[in-house]
Design a protein around this motif. Structure first.
Motif, mmCIF file in Angstrom:
data_model
loop_
_atom_site.group_PDB
_atom_site.id
_atom_site.type_symbol
_atom_site.label_atom_id
_atom_site.label_comp_id
_atom_site.label_asym_id
_atom_site.label_seq_id
_atom_site.Cartn_x
_atom_site.Cartn_y
_atom_site.Cartn_z
ATOM 1 N N LEU A 5 0.861 -1.172 0.000
ATOM 2 C CA LEU A 5 0.000 0.000 0.000
ATOM 3 C C LEU A 5 0.903 1.229 0.000
ATOM 4 O O LEU A 5 1.975 1.208 0.601
ATOM 5 N N ALA A 6 0.464 2.284 -0.651
ATOM 6 C CA ALA A 6 1.251 3.520 -0.665
ATOM 7 C C ALA A 6 0.345 4.699 -0.372
ATOM 8 O O ALA A 6 -0.813 4.717 -0.779
ATOM 9 N N TYR A 7 0.872 5.671 0.357
ATOM 10 C CA TYR A 7 0.102 6.886 0.592
ATOM 11 C C TYR A 7 1.021 8.053 0.918
ATOM 12 O O TYR A 7 2.177 7.887 1.296
ATOM 13 N N PHE A 8 0.464 9.247 0.773
ATOM 14 C CA PHE A 8 1.162 10.499 1.063
ATOM 15 C C PHE A 8 0.547 11.102 2.318
ATOM 16 O O PHE A 8 -0.671 11.151 2.458
ATOM 17 N N GLU A 9 1.402 11.559 3.222
ATOM 18 C CA GLU A 9 0.943 12.192 4.452
ATOM 19 C C GLU A 9 1.643 13.537 4.605
ATOM 20 O O GLU A 9 2.865 13.621 4.466
ATOM 21 N N TYR A 10 0.857 14.569 4.869
ATOM 22 C CA TYR A 10 1.393 15.920 5.070
ATOM 23 C C TYR A 10 0.731 16.519 6.303
ATOM 24 O O TYR A 10 -0.496 16.538 6.410
ATOM 25 N N ASP A 11 1.542 16.988 7.245
ATOM 26 C CA ASP A 11 1.000 17.515 8.501
ATOM 27 C C ASP A 11 1.036 19.037 8.595
ATOM 28 O O ASP A 11 0.814 19.596 9.658
ATOM 29 N N GLY A 12 1.315 19.705 7.496
ATOM 30 C CA GLY A 12 1.393 21.162 7.497
ATOM 31 C C GLY A 12 2.819 21.677 7.529
ATOM 32 O O GLY A 12 3.065 22.841 7.230
ATOM 33 N N GLN A 13 3.770 20.808 7.883
ATOM 34 C CA GLN A 13 5.179 21.180 7.906
ATOM 35 C C GLN A 13 6.050 20.211 7.125
ATOM 36 O O GLN A 13 7.001 20.629 6.482
ATOM 37 N N THR A 14 5.761 18.932 7.235
ATOM 38 C CA THR A 14 6.527 17.932 6.485
ATOM 39 C C THR A 14 5.572 16.972 5.789
ATOM 40 O O THR A 14 4.484 16.689 6.278
ATOM 41 N N GLY A 15 6.018 16.463 4.656
ATOM 42 C CA GLY A 15 5.227 15.501 3.906
ATOM 43 C C GLY A 15 6.082 14.333 3.465
ATOM 44 O O GLY A 15 7.202 14.527 2.985
ATOM 45 N N TYR A 16 5.574 13.128 3.667
ATOM 46 C CA TYR A 16 6.281 11.901 3.280
ATOM 47 C C TYR A 16 5.381 11.026 2.427
ATOM 48 O O TYR A 16 4.168 10.976 2.635
ATOM 49 N N PHE A 17 6.012 10.314 1.515
ATOM 50 C CA PHE A 17 5.364 9.295 0.697
ATOM 51 C C PHE A 17 5.811 7.962 1.270
ATOM 52 O O PHE A 17 7.014 7.688 1.356
ATOM 53 N N TYR A 18 4.858 7.143 1.716
ATOM 54 C CA TYR A 18 5.166 5.883 2.390
ATOM 55 C C TYR A 18 4.769 4.678 1.553
ATOM 56 O O TYR A 18 3.742 4.702 0.876
ATOM 57 N N LEU A 19 5.552 3.621 1.684
ATOM 58 C CA LEU A 19 5.209 2.314 1.129
ATOM 59 C C LEU A 19 5.086 1.356 2.301
ATOM 60 O O LEU A 19 6.004 1.236 3.120
ATOM 61 N N TYR A 20 3.927 0.721 2.411
ATOM 62 C CA TYR A 20 3.633 -0.236 3.469
ATOM 63 C C TYR A 20 3.521 -1.626 2.881
ATOM 64 O O TYR A 20 3.121 -1.805 1.743
ATOM 65 N N GLU A 21 3.824 -2.609 3.716
ATOM 66 C CA GLU A 21 3.558 -4.000 3.393
ATOM 67 C C GLU A 21 2.582 -4.502 4.439
ATOM 68 O O GLU A 21 2.772 -4.288 5.632
ATOM 69 N N VAL A 22 1.518 -5.141 3.989
ATOM 70 C CA VAL A 22 0.510 -5.681 4.892
ATOM 71 C C VAL A 22 0.504 -7.186 4.722
ATOM 72 O O VAL A 22 0.303 -7.699 3.627
ATOM 73 N N GLY A 23 0.739 -7.894 5.817
ATOM 74 C CA GLY A 23 0.781 -9.348 5.778
ATOM 75 C C GLY A 23 -0.574 -9.967 6.046
ATOM 76 O O GLY A 23 -1.577 -9.271 6.218
ATOM 77 N N GLY A 24 -0.606 -11.274 6.097
ATOM 78 C CA GLY A 24 -1.837 -12.007 6.315
ATOM 79 C C GLY A 24 -2.512 -11.688 7.640
ATOM 80 O O GLY A 24 -3.719 -11.763 7.766
ATOM 81 N N ASN A 25 -1.753 -11.312 8.642
ATOM 82 C CA ASN A 25 -2.339 -10.986 9.944
ATOM 83 C C ASN A 25 -2.663 -9.491 10.059
ATOM 84 O O ASN A 25 -2.885 -8.990 11.148
ATOM 85 N N GLU A 26 -2.693 -8.768 8.933
ATOM 86 C CA GLU A 26 -3.020 -7.347 8.862
ATOM 87 C C GLU A 26 -2.025 -6.461 9.592
ATOM 88 O O GLU A 26 -2.316 -5.323 9.914
ATOM 89 N N CYS A 27 -0.848 -6.972 9.878
ATOM 90 C CA CYS A 27 0.199 -6.175 10.505
ATOM 91 C C CYS A 27 0.855 -5.306 9.439
ATOM 92 O O CYS A 27 1.376 -5.824 8.451
ATOM 93 N N LYS A 28 0.807 -3.992 9.623
ATOM 94 C CA LYS A 28 1.403 -3.068 8.660
ATOM 95 C C LYS A 28 2.870 -2.838 9.001
ATOM 96 O O LYS A 28 3.227 -2.723 10.171
#
Length: 110
Positions: A5-28
C-alpha cells in the motif's frame, strides 16, 4: 502473502510518501519512506495523486501531474522526493506513459 500500500501524508510542515507492506495478519510494516516536502506546501490535496503502474510493481506520487517520487517494489528501490515550488522533478519516467489510476490515497492537508 503480503500486499503493498502507498500513501502520502502531510501535517502542514513535512510531507512523506510511504510504502507499506501488509501481511496475512493485517500487521502493517513501513518498507519505505521518501521525504517530499519539509516546509509549507504550495499545493492542495486535489493536486496530489498516488498511482500504480499497470503491472502494479511501481507506485508514484504525482503533484500537479508531475511524478515526484517513485517506489519500485520489485527492485526495492526508491527515487525522488524533495519537492520545491517552481522546480522540476528528476526521476525515471517509469510511470508516466504506463500508468493507470488505481488509487488516490491522500491524507488531508492541514
Amino acid at each position: 502473502m503480503a500486499i503493498s500500500l502507498a500513501y502520502f501524508e502531510y501535517d502542514g510542515q513535512t510531507g512523506y510518501f510511504y510504502l507499506y507492506e501488509v501481511g496475512g495478519n493485517e500487521c502493517k510494516k513501513v518498507v519505505g519512506a521518501i521525504r517530499i516536502v519539509a516546509e509549507s506546501a504550495d499545493f492542495e490535496e486535489a493536486d496530489v495523486c498516488v498511482r500504480w503502474n499497470a503491472s502494479e510493481d511501481a507506485v508514484g506520487l504525482y503533484i500537479r501531474g508531475d511524478l515526484w517520487a517513485l517506489f519500485d517494489t520489485i527492485r526495492h528501490q526508491k527515487h525522488g522526493g524533495d519537492y520545491r515550488p517552481g522546480d522540476r522533478p528528476s526521476l525515471p519516467t517509469t510511470l508516466s506513459g504506463d500508468s493507470t489510476h488505481h488509487e488516490c490515497a491522500v491524507s488531508p492537508l492541514r
